[in-house]
Design a protein around this motif. Structure first.
Motif, mmCIF file in Angstrom:
data_model
loop_
_atom_site.group_PDB
_atom_site.id
_atom_site.type_symbol
_atom_site.label_atom_id
_atom_site.label_comp_id
_atom_site.label_asym_id
_atom_site.label_seq_id
_atom_site.Cartn_x
_atom_site.Cartn_y
_atom_site.Cartn_z
ATOM 1 N N ILE A 141 -11.893 -17.728 -1.282
ATOM 2 C CA ILE A 141 -12.307 -15.691 -1.681
ATOM 3 C C ILE A 141 -10.890 -15.518 -0.342
ATOM 4 O O ILE A 141 -10.567 -14.507 -0.903
ATOM 5 N N ALA A 142 -10.992 -15.925 0.746
ATOM 6 C CA ALA A 142 -9.888 -15.470 1.037
ATOM 7 C C ALA A 142 -8.134 -15.613 0.820
ATOM 8 O O ALA A 142 -7.778 -14.396 0.596
ATOM 9 N N GLY A 143 -8.470 -16.600 -0.716
ATOM 10 C CA GLY A 143 -7.247 -16.560 -0.764
ATOM 11 C C GLY A 143 -7.315 -15.552 -2.048
ATOM 12 O O GLY A 143 -5.847 -15.138 -2.453
ATOM 13 N N ILE A 144 -7.493 -15.634 -2.728
ATOM 14 C CA ILE A 144 -8.091 -14.538 -3.915
ATOM 15 C C ILE A 144 -7.867 -13.276 -3.661
ATOM 16 O O ILE A 144 -7.358 -12.450 -3.915
ATOM 17 N N VAL A 145 -9.128 -13.183 -2.157
ATOM 18 C CA VAL A 145 -8.485 -11.717 -2.162
ATOM 19 C C VAL A 145 -6.862 -11.358 -1.615
ATOM 20 O O VAL A 145 -6.584 -10.314 -2.006
ATOM 21 N N SER A 146 -6.193 -12.343 -1.218
ATOM 22 C CA SER A 146 -5.182 -11.721 -0.659
ATOM 23 C C SER A 146 -4.330 -11.696 -1.820
ATOM 24 O O SER A 146 -3.144 -10.815 -1.664
ATOM 25 N N LEU A 147 -4.177 -13.147 -2.833
ATOM 26 C CA LEU A 147 -3.298 -12.723 -3.676
ATOM 27 C C LEU A 147 -3.789 -11.300 -4.445
ATOM 28 O O LEU A 147 -2.939 -10.439 -5.094
ATOM 29 N N VAL A 148 -4.845 -10.610 -4.863
ATOM 30 C CA VAL A 148 -5.527 -9.291 -5.494
ATOM 31 C C VAL A 148 -4.665 -8.475 -4.665
ATOM 32 O O VAL A 148 -3.477 -7.153 -5.098
ATOM 33 N N LEU A 149 -4.717 -8.524 -3.063
ATOM 34 C CA LEU A 149 -4.635 -7.180 -2.594
ATOM 35 C C LEU A 149 -2.546 -7.197 -2.537
ATOM 36 O O LEU A 149 -2.047 -6.021 -2.465
ATOM 37 N N TRP A 150 -2.209 -8.287 -2.342
ATOM 38 C CA TRP A 150 -0.579 -8.531 -2.055
ATOM 39 C C TRP A 150 0.012 -8.450 -3.396
ATOM 40 O O TRP A 150 0.562 -7.116 -3.707
ATOM 41 N N ALA A 151 -1.038 -8.301 -4.606
ATOM 42 C CA ALA A 151 -0.697 -8.222 -5.805
ATOM 43 C C ALA A 151 0.125 -6.388 -6.333
ATOM 44 O O ALA A 151 0.202 -5.049 -6.372
ATOM 45 N N ALA A 152 -2.086 -6.138 -5.727
ATOM 46 C CA ALA A 152 -1.435 -4.216 -4.682
ATOM 47 C C ALA A 152 -0.867 -3.545 -4.384
ATOM 48 O O ALA A 152 -0.457 -2.950 -5.149
ATOM 49 N N ILE A 153 -0.893 -4.063 -3.466
ATOM 50 C CA ILE A 153 0.602 -3.234 -2.271
ATOM 51 C C ILE A 153 1.407 -3.105 -3.488
ATOM 52 O O ILE A 153 2.806 -1.952 -2.752
ATOM 53 N N VAL A 154 2.281 -4.387 -3.545
ATOM 54 C CA VAL A 154 3.521 -3.960 -4.054
ATOM 55 C C VAL A 154 3.462 -3.252 -5.425
ATOM 56 O O VAL A 154 4.499 -2.441 -5.587
ATOM 57 N N ALA A 155 2.688 -3.525 -6.618
ATOM 58 C CA ALA A 155 2.347 -2.146 -7.623
ATOM 59 C C ALA A 155 2.383 -0.922 -7.191
ATOM 60 O O ALA A 155 2.684 0.170 -7.523
ATOM 61 N N ALA A 156 1.634 -0.668 -5.307
ATOM 62 C CA ALA A 156 1.695 0.769 -4.942
ATOM 63 C C ALA A 156 2.605 0.920 -4.762
ATOM 64 O O ALA A 156 3.527 1.517 -4.870
ATOM 65 N N GLY A 157 3.952 0.369 -3.860
ATOM 66 C CA GLY A 157 4.915 0.411 -2.748
ATOM 67 C C GLY A 157 5.971 0.693 -4.067
ATOM 68 O O GLY A 157 6.936 1.657 -4.141
ATOM 69 N N ARG A 158 5.726 -0.160 -5.643
ATOM 70 C CA ARG A 158 6.748 1.085 -6.648
ATOM 71 C C ARG A 158 6.687 1.633 -7.416
ATOM 72 O O ARG A 158 7.692 2.917 -7.973
ATOM 73 N N ALA A 159 5.067 2.394 -7.350
ATOM 74 C CA ALA A 159 4.840 3.480 -7.351
ATOM 75 C C ALA A 159 5.753 4.471 -7.476
ATOM 76 O O ALA A 159 5.162 5.369 -7.172
ATOM 77 N N ILE A 160 5.909 4.546 -5.150
ATOM 78 C CA ILE A 160 5.741 5.479 -5.333
ATOM 79 C C ILE A 160 7.105 6.201 -4.889
ATOM 80 O O ILE A 160 7.156 7.953 -5.432
ATOM 81 N N ALA A 161 7.943 5.913 -5.857
ATOM 82 C CA ALA A 161 8.784 6.698 -5.410
ATOM 83 C C ALA A 161 8.901 7.413 -7.354
ATOM 84 O O ALA A 161 9.304 8.509 -7.522
ATOM 85 N N TYR A 162 7.809 7.144 -8.411
ATOM 86 C CA TYR A 162 7.344 7.947 -9.037
ATOM 87 C C TYR A 162 6.941 8.693 -9.105
ATOM 88 O O TYR A 162 6.256 10.176 -9.758
ATOM 89 N N ALA A 163 6.120 8.814 -8.167
ATOM 90 C CA ALA A 163 5.370 9.943 -7.754
ATOM 91 C C ALA A 163 5.324 11.126 -6.525
ATOM 92 O O ALA A 163 4.870 11.903 -6.707
ATOM 93 N N LEU A 164 7.256 11.157 -6.342
ATOM 94 C CA LEU A 164 7.758 11.884 -5.055
ATOM 95 C C LEU A 164 7.511 13.146 -6.106
ATOM 96 O O LEU A 164 8.006 13.005 -7.307
ATOM 97 N N PRO A 165 7.174 14.064 -4.953
ATOM 98 C CA PRO A 165 8.258 15.629 -5.996
ATOM 99 C C PRO A 165 9.068 15.308 -6.593
ATOM 100 O O PRO A 165 10.289 14.667 -5.718
ATOM 101 N N PRO A 166 9.864 16.436 -7.124
ATOM 102 C CA PRO A 166 11.040 16.504 -7.733
ATOM 103 C C PRO A 166 11.822 16.488 -6.728
ATOM 104 O O PRO A 166 11.676 17.522 -5.821
ATOM 105 N N PRO A 167 13.342 16.248 -6.541
ATOM 106 C CA PRO A 167 13.866 17.099 -5.635
ATOM 107 C C PRO A 167 14.643 18.672 -5.361
ATOM 108 O O PRO A 167 14.154 19.156 -6.557
#
Ligand code: HEM
Length: 167
Positions: A141-167
């Motif tokens: 369970i610890a392994g699966i929860v960790s894998l899912v969370l890190w994948a989601a953290i990377v996706a959210a990190g990548r998505a930040i740049a696309y959600a920024l208001p225009p300069p």
């Protein structure tokens, strides 16, 4: 103005924030450190999670894998947090305005809670399941929860740049 919002505006107006935001090398160097360290940190985290799932390094004692990987995980995580905070300081108001940044921070806390629960429960008894071919349910369970969370953290990190208001 909300206290935290005025703090973020104050941070934005500092020369430190301006340097990260406007200098030629400030943000690109910090972002490169954030992304390069990610490969180290996530590489070890995924391998460890797959060991907890009993899918890789099955003939290697789980306690040995933990002992060998923990310094890289701790070091990598520390550099991710420092480079992440510096990135955030470069454009605090805009980064905080994105839902992805907030979701990423919540998931980082959840990933920490997952490690804490593992270390205070099944992880503490690793010598009991060190070499057993089938790792205990708590470790899986610890392994699966960790894998899912890190994948989601990377996706959210990548998505930040696309959600920024225009300069
Ligand atoms: C181990 C923890 C962390 C992981 C795995 C992680 C992962 C990532 C990833 C994959 C990106 C996208 C990089 C890109 O492709 O451009 C990113 C961007 C970002 N991260 Fe992190 N991060 C972590 C911790 C943090 C922390 C603690 C903060 C701040 C408090 C932070 C702030 C940011 C910001 C502001 C960006 C957006 C940069 C931009 O698009 O300009 N990160 N992160």
């Amino acid at each position: 103005m909300h206290l935290f919002a005025s703090f973020l505006q104050w941070l934005h107006d500092t020369s430190f924030s301006e340097y990260i935001r406007d200098s030629t090398y400030g943000e690109p160097v910090i972002e490169s450190v954030h992304v390069l360290t990610l490969t180290l940190f996530l590489g070890f985290a995924v391998l460890l999670d797959l060991r907890l799932l009993g899918l890789v390094m099955r003939r290697k004692r789980a306690s040995e894998v933990l002992a060998q990987f923990n310094p890289y995980l701790a070091g990598g995580f520390t550099i991710m947090v420092i480079s992440g905070v510096l990135l955030f300081c470069g454009d605090p108001v805009n980064f905080y305005s994105t839902i992805f940044f907030k979701v990423k921070m919540i998931m980082l806390v959840l990933a920490g809670v997952n490690v804490l629960i593992f270390n205070t429960t099944i992880g503490r008894k690793v010598s009991e399941w060190d070499l057993s071919p089938n790792t205990p349910r708590g470790a899986k369970i610890a392994g699966i929860v960790s894998l899912v969370l890190w994948a989601a953290i990377v996706a959210a990190g990548r998505a930040i740049a696309y959600a920024l208001p225009p300069p």
